[in-house]
Design a protein around this motif. Sequence first.
Motif, mmCIF file in Angstrom:
data_model
loop_
_atom_site.group_PDB
_atom_site.id
_atom_site.type_symbol
_atom_site.label_atom_id
_atom_site.label_comp_id
_atom_site.label_asym_id
_atom_site.label_seq_id
_atom_site.Cartn_x
_atom_site.Cartn_y
_atom_site.Cartn_z
ATOM 1 N N PRO A 171 32.063 40.371 44.769
ATOM 2 C CA PRO A 171 32.379 41.231 43.627
ATOM 3 C C PRO A 171 33.452 40.633 42.732
ATOM 4 O O PRO A 171 34.349 39.917 43.184
ATOM 5 N N ASP A 172 33.361 40.952 41.446
ATOM 6 C CA ASP A 172 34.411 40.607 40.495
ATOM 7 C C ASP A 172 35.412 41.746 40.380
ATOM 8 O O ASP A 172 36.582 41.531 40.057
ATOM 9 N N PHE A 173 34.936 42.962 40.637
ATOM 10 C CA PHE A 173 35.740 44.177 40.486
ATOM 11 C C PHE A 173 35.417 45.089 41.665
ATOM 12 O O PHE A 173 34.254 45.303 41.980
ATOM 13 N N VAL A 174 36.440 45.632 42.321
ATOM 14 C CA VAL A 174 36.226 46.559 43.433
ATOM 15 C C VAL A 174 36.978 47.854 43.167
ATOM 16 O O VAL A 174 38.195 47.853 42.953
ATOM 17 N N LEU A 175 36.246 48.965 43.164
ATOM 18 C CA LEU A 175 36.866 50.287 43.137
ATOM 19 C C LEU A 175 36.902 50.763 44.586
ATOM 20 O O LEU A 175 35.854 51.024 45.183
ATOM 21 N N PHE A 176 38.106 50.867 45.135
ATOM 22 C CA PHE A 176 38.273 51.078 46.579
ATOM 23 C C PHE A 176 38.914 52.427 46.865
ATOM 24 O O PHE A 176 40.015 52.718 46.410
ATOM 25 N N GLU A 177 38.181 53.254 47.625
ATOM 26 C CA GLU A 177 38.727 54.504 48.177
ATOM 27 C C GLU A 177 39.041 54.211 49.642
ATOM 28 O O GLU A 177 38.134 54.107 50.470
ATOM 29 N N PRO A 178 40.332 54.019 49.990
ATOM 30 C CA PRO A 178 40.678 53.391 51.269
ATOM 31 C C PRO A 178 40.771 54.321 52.487
ATOM 32 O O PRO A 178 41.665 54.180 53.312
ATOM 33 N N THR A 187 44.700 43.801 53.883
ATOM 34 C CA THR A 187 43.739 42.923 54.549
ATOM 35 C C THR A 187 42.432 42.877 53.772
ATOM 36 O O THR A 187 41.842 41.807 53.569
ATOM 37 N N PHE A 188 42.000 44.052 53.342
ATOM 38 C CA PHE A 188 40.760 44.120 52.564
ATOM 39 C C PHE A 188 40.878 43.309 51.275
ATOM 40 O O PHE A 188 39.976 42.545 50.915
ATOM 41 N N ILE A 189 41.999 43.456 50.574
ATOM 42 C CA ILE A 189 42.195 42.730 49.318
ATOM 43 C C ILE A 189 42.159 41.217 49.551
ATOM 44 O O ILE A 189 41.606 40.464 48.743
ATOM 45 N N SER A 190 42.738 40.780 50.653
ATOM 46 C CA SER A 190 42.723 39.342 50.951
ATOM 47 C C SER A 190 41.310 38.858 51.271
ATOM 48 O O SER A 190 40.961 37.702 51.009
ATOM 49 N N ASP A 191 40.475 39.753 51.823
ATOM 50 C CA ASP A 191 39.093 39.373 52.151
ATOM 51 C C ASP A 191 38.219 39.245 50.905
ATOM 52 O O ASP A 191 37.269 38.453 50.887
ATOM 53 N N VAL A 192 38.526 40.033 49.885
ATOM 54 C CA VAL A 192 37.733 39.963 48.648
ATOM 55 C C VAL A 192 38.526 39.211 47.576
ATOM 56 O O VAL A 192 38.491 39.558 46.395
ATOM 57 N N LYS A 193 39.236 38.194 48.005
ATOM 58 C CA LYS A 193 40.110 37.445 47.102
ATOM 59 C C LYS A 193 39.355 36.986 45.865
ATOM 60 O O LYS A 193 38.196 36.589 45.925
ATOM 61 N N GLY A 194 40.041 37.069 44.752
ATOM 62 C CA GLY A 194 39.428 36.731 43.481
ATOM 63 C C GLY A 194 38.921 37.943 42.731
ATOM 64 O O GLY A 194 38.746 37.896 41.514
ATOM 65 N N ALA A 195 38.689 39.053 43.456
ATOM 66 C CA ALA A 195 38.223 40.279 42.802
ATOM 67 C C ALA A 195 39.412 41.109 42.327
ATOM 68 O O ALA A 195 40.474 41.109 42.951
ATOM 69 N N VAL A 196 39.217 41.810 41.239
ATOM 70 C CA VAL A 196 40.206 42.793 40.789
ATOM 71 C C VAL A 196 39.968 44.055 41.605
ATOM 72 O O VAL A 196 38.861 44.593 41.621
ATOM 73 N N VAL A 197 41.007 44.534 42.306
ATOM 74 C CA VAL A 197 40.876 45.725 43.147
ATOM 75 C C VAL A 197 41.641 46.881 42.509
ATOM 76 O O VAL A 197 42.819 46.755 42.188
ATOM 77 N N VAL A 198 40.945 47.988 42.314
ATOM 78 C CA VAL A 198 41.536 49.211 41.775
ATOM 79 C C VAL A 198 41.399 50.291 42.841
ATOM 80 O O VAL A 198 40.327 50.453 43.436
ATOM 81 N N LEU A 199 42.474 51.025 43.088
ATOM 82 C CA LEU A 199 42.469 52.052 44.132
ATOM 83 C C LEU A 199 42.228 53.438 43.540
ATOM 84 O O LEU A 199 42.563 53.706 42.384
#
Length: 258
Positions: free
Chosen positions: A144-151, A171-183
């Motif tokens: 993914p390039d962008f992740v909308l994450f409900e943790p 940990t999750f953010i490090s696994d999808v490195k390179g993606a923009v993560v929004v919570l």
Amino acid sequence: MRKFITLLAVIATFLFLVAGHFYWKEKTSAHTPVEKKEPVEAKEKAKTKEPVSVDEDLLTVSANWPKEAQDALMKAASEGRPYKIAFVGSESIGKEDGGWSVMLKDALSEAYGNGVEVGIFEYDEQSEAFITNGHAEEVAKFKPDFVLFEPFTLNDNGNVEVEDNHENIKTFISDVKGAVVVLQPPHPIHGATFYPDQVNQLKAFANAEGLDYLDHWSAWPDQSNEELRTYLQDQQSAPNDKGHEVWFEFLRDYFIAK
């Protein structure tokens, strides 16, 4: 008479010299290479390259996104590939019952066309199990390039410490490195005591980590209002159709600027 003969001799000499000059010029020009001049238009074409056409409308509809995400969206468009967006979270994202994630996927497809590709990843687990069972890697394989994450904040309530939940997010953010993560938080519930504080801590964590946080709770009835129950399934475990609609509309306005 002598003067006349002398004048004729001068004229004849002059004509001979002129004729000799033109003869020599003609001979030498026949062996001199002529420089071929490239047309001005051809030179200009060689100097300039046509710029890649990128749909500037993408900047308008993605105006609410983080700048980094906007830049990546434009880059993907210029390269002719879809920009990948992942919705990740608990069963409250409604993948199986046509919830907000499905509705938002359809809305994004309509707004961005083939410019985006959406993947929905739903897990009925707590954040610890999400990590240990390798689900973060499943999302990462989607690239993914962008992740909308409900943790999994509601699933973790009473089971996983807030600090551990935040570590699992890292940990999750490090696994999808390179993606923009929004919570974003899960849905609100009526009459909760500790859960709202856990969500407030999630928001504070997002701010501390420099992550965008989508506070969709502002679109729901207040947690102390009995009306909130009419937006939720029995036991308040997930939104009902009415709740998914409210959640969807909030996210739609974020992902698709008017």
